[in-house]
Scaffold this motif. Structure first.
Motif, PDB file in Angstrom:
ATOM      1  N   UNK A 110       4.898   2.553  -8.355  1.00  0.00           N
ATOM      2  CA  UNK A 110       3.445   2.648  -8.440  1.00  0.00           C
ATOM      3  C   UNK A 110       2.733   2.046  -7.226  1.00  0.00           C
ATOM      4  N   UNK A 111       2.970   0.773  -6.970  1.00  0.00           N
ATOM      5  CA  UNK A 111       2.254   0.121  -5.875  1.00  0.00           C
ATOM      6  C   UNK A 111       2.635   0.734  -4.529  1.00  0.00           C
ATOM      7  N   UNK A 112       3.930   1.011  -4.332  1.00  0.00           N
ATOM      8  CA  UNK A 112       4.371   1.611  -3.067  1.00  0.00           C
ATOM      9  C   UNK A 112       3.695   2.952  -2.830  1.00  0.00           C
ATOM     10  N   UNK A 113       3.477   3.716  -3.887  1.00  0.00           N
ATOM     11  CA  UNK A 113       2.813   5.008  -3.752  1.00  0.00           C
ATOM     12  C   UNK A 113       1.338   4.843  -3.435  1.00  0.00           C
ATOM     13  N   UNK A 114       0.695   3.844  -4.043  1.00  0.00           N
ATOM     14  CA  UNK A 114      -0.738   3.668  -3.842  1.00  0.00           C
ATOM     15  C   UNK A 114      -1.086   3.044  -2.489  1.00  0.00           C
ATOM     16  N   UNK A 115      -0.165   2.303  -1.889  1.00  0.00           N
ATOM     17  CA  UNK A 115      -0.468   1.765  -0.561  1.00  0.00           C
ATOM     18  C   UNK A 115      -0.255   2.829   0.514  1.00  0.00           C
ATOM     19  N   UNK A 116       0.177   4.017   0.097  1.00  0.00           N
ATOM     20  CA  UNK A 116       0.317   5.118   1.052  1.00  0.00           C
ATOM     21  C   UNK A 116      -1.034   5.467   1.678  1.00  0.00           C
ATOM     22  N   UNK A 117      -2.112   5.314   0.905  1.00  0.00           N
ATOM     23  CA  UNK A 117      -3.445   5.673   1.399  1.00  0.00           C
ATOM     24  C   UNK A 117      -3.861   4.796   2.589  1.00  0.00           C
ATOM     25  N   UNK A 118      -3.816   3.464   2.470  1.00  0.00           N
ATOM     26  CA  UNK A 118      -4.164   2.655   3.650  1.00  0.00           C
ATOM     27  C   UNK A 118      -3.186   2.821   4.801  1.00  0.00           C
ATOM     28  N   UNK A 119      -1.911   3.092   4.500  1.00  0.00           N
ATOM     29  CA  UNK A 119      -0.936   3.307   5.567  1.00  0.00           C
ATOM     30  C   UNK A 119      -1.251   4.590   6.328  1.00  0.00           C
ATOM     31  N   UNK A 120      -1.595   5.647   5.594  1.00  0.00           N
ATOM     32  CA  UNK A 120      -1.969   6.908   6.233  1.00  0.00           C
ATOM     33  C   UNK A 120      -3.197   6.719   7.112  1.00  0.00           C
TER      34      UNK A 120
END
Length: 319
Positions: A232-242
């Protein structure tokens, strides 16, 4: 979305005009100019004045600026005043070398930062978090040029394991093993330079997710910490990483100036450094214009990627 992209691209023109005028003004205010770099002690004042007239440096500042703008508007970046080479040809030869160095280093740093940042957030205030935070703090504090010199001294001079200058050994331009030997030290230098801030960025983003309602729900269903962070968290931090990837676009051209100069890597770094020393303003202005364009386009790319990755934005647009 297409209207938004068009609007941002149109905003690019006035922004570039403002930035170019500021940079051109700063170059003009310098106590010397490019003529001081190419004149010889044997030249008299008349010869120096002829050189100024030849390059248009005897004209008023605004005239020089508008002549440069006219040249850029025609799609021509001009010629270096020092080498007399076409700036466009020089950049086309050097930018691929810079991208070949910066892109792998940044992607590697991003992967390492995602792993370490998530680990630090998962074990907040524990010894692992303090260790990773300490490594990031040291990495931020250590100057890139100093770390590069340490690598050169240890692996290039003391151990003599790898070459320390250039991208190829003379006569081995098509050897991949020789290229990798030259590549490894600047690659490690850049990876270490990029990592610390990215680690902190990922850790901060992950900690913001820890306080979200969906994490509390997962804990209520007795999900393990590994399951919460990996699914869950790893997927949601994809947005700031992108978003960070889009903002990193300018680094593909100007992100390794110090490293390239130290290792003699034939990229944009040594080129702009040499131009800056001699105040070769056509080269400085061309690189500045390219870098500023990439900053604005990088922000645009971040917005587009954010729109693609986050379905909530699509939902808001549809509503």
């Amino acid at each position: 979305m297409s209207r938004f992209i068009l609007k941002r691209i149109l905003q690019l023109i006035p922004m570039l005009l403002i930035i170019s005028f500021i940079v051109f003004s700063l170059i003009h205010l310098a106590p010397y100019d490019v003529i001081d770099s190419i004149t010889l002690p044997t030249m008299d004042k008349e010869q120096v004045q002829l050189l100024r007239e030849r390059y248009g440096l005897d004209r008023p500042f605004l005239v020089q600026y508008f002549l440069w703008l006219k040249q850029i508007a025609s799609g021509h970046l001009g010629y270096s005043m020092i080498s007399q080479h076409s700036i466009a040809d020089d950049l086309l030869a050097r930018i691929p070398n810079t991208i070949a160095l910066v892109l792998p280093a940044y992607l590697t740093a991003l992967v390492i930062a995602a792993i370490l940042g998530l680990l630090a957030a998962a074990y907040k205030n524990k010894w692992l978090d303090r260790l990773i935070e300490g490594i990031a703090s040291v990495g931020i504090a250590v100057p890139t040029f100093w770390f590069a010199m340490i690598l050169i001294y240890l692996f290039g001079y003391k151990l003599n394991l790898v070459p320390i200058i250039g991208m190829h050994t003379v006569g081995q331009e098509h050897s991949w093993s020789d290229y990798f030997a030259h590549f490894i030290l600047p690659y490690v230098t850049l990876t270490v330079a990029f990592c610390p801030e990215l680690i902190r960025y990922v850790r901060s983003s992950a900690l913001q997710q820890v306080d979200q309602d969906y994490v509390m729900v997962q804990r209520a269903f007795h999900a393990t910490k590994w399951q919460i962070f990996s699914r869950h968290i790893a997927r949601n931090i994809l947005i700031p990483i992108v978003t960070q990837i889009g903002l990193a676009l300018p680094m593909l051209v100007t992100g390794a100036i110090i490293t390239e100069t130290i290792f003699g890597w034939p990229g944009v770094g040594p080129y702009i450094m040499s131009a800056t020393k001699s105040l070769d303003y056509p080269v400085i202005m061309a690189v500045m214009l390219l870098s500023a364009s990439l900053v604005i386009l990088g922000n645009l790319l971040s917005d587009i990627l954010y729109y693609i990755v986050d379905p909530r934005i699509k939902g808001e647009k549809t509503a």
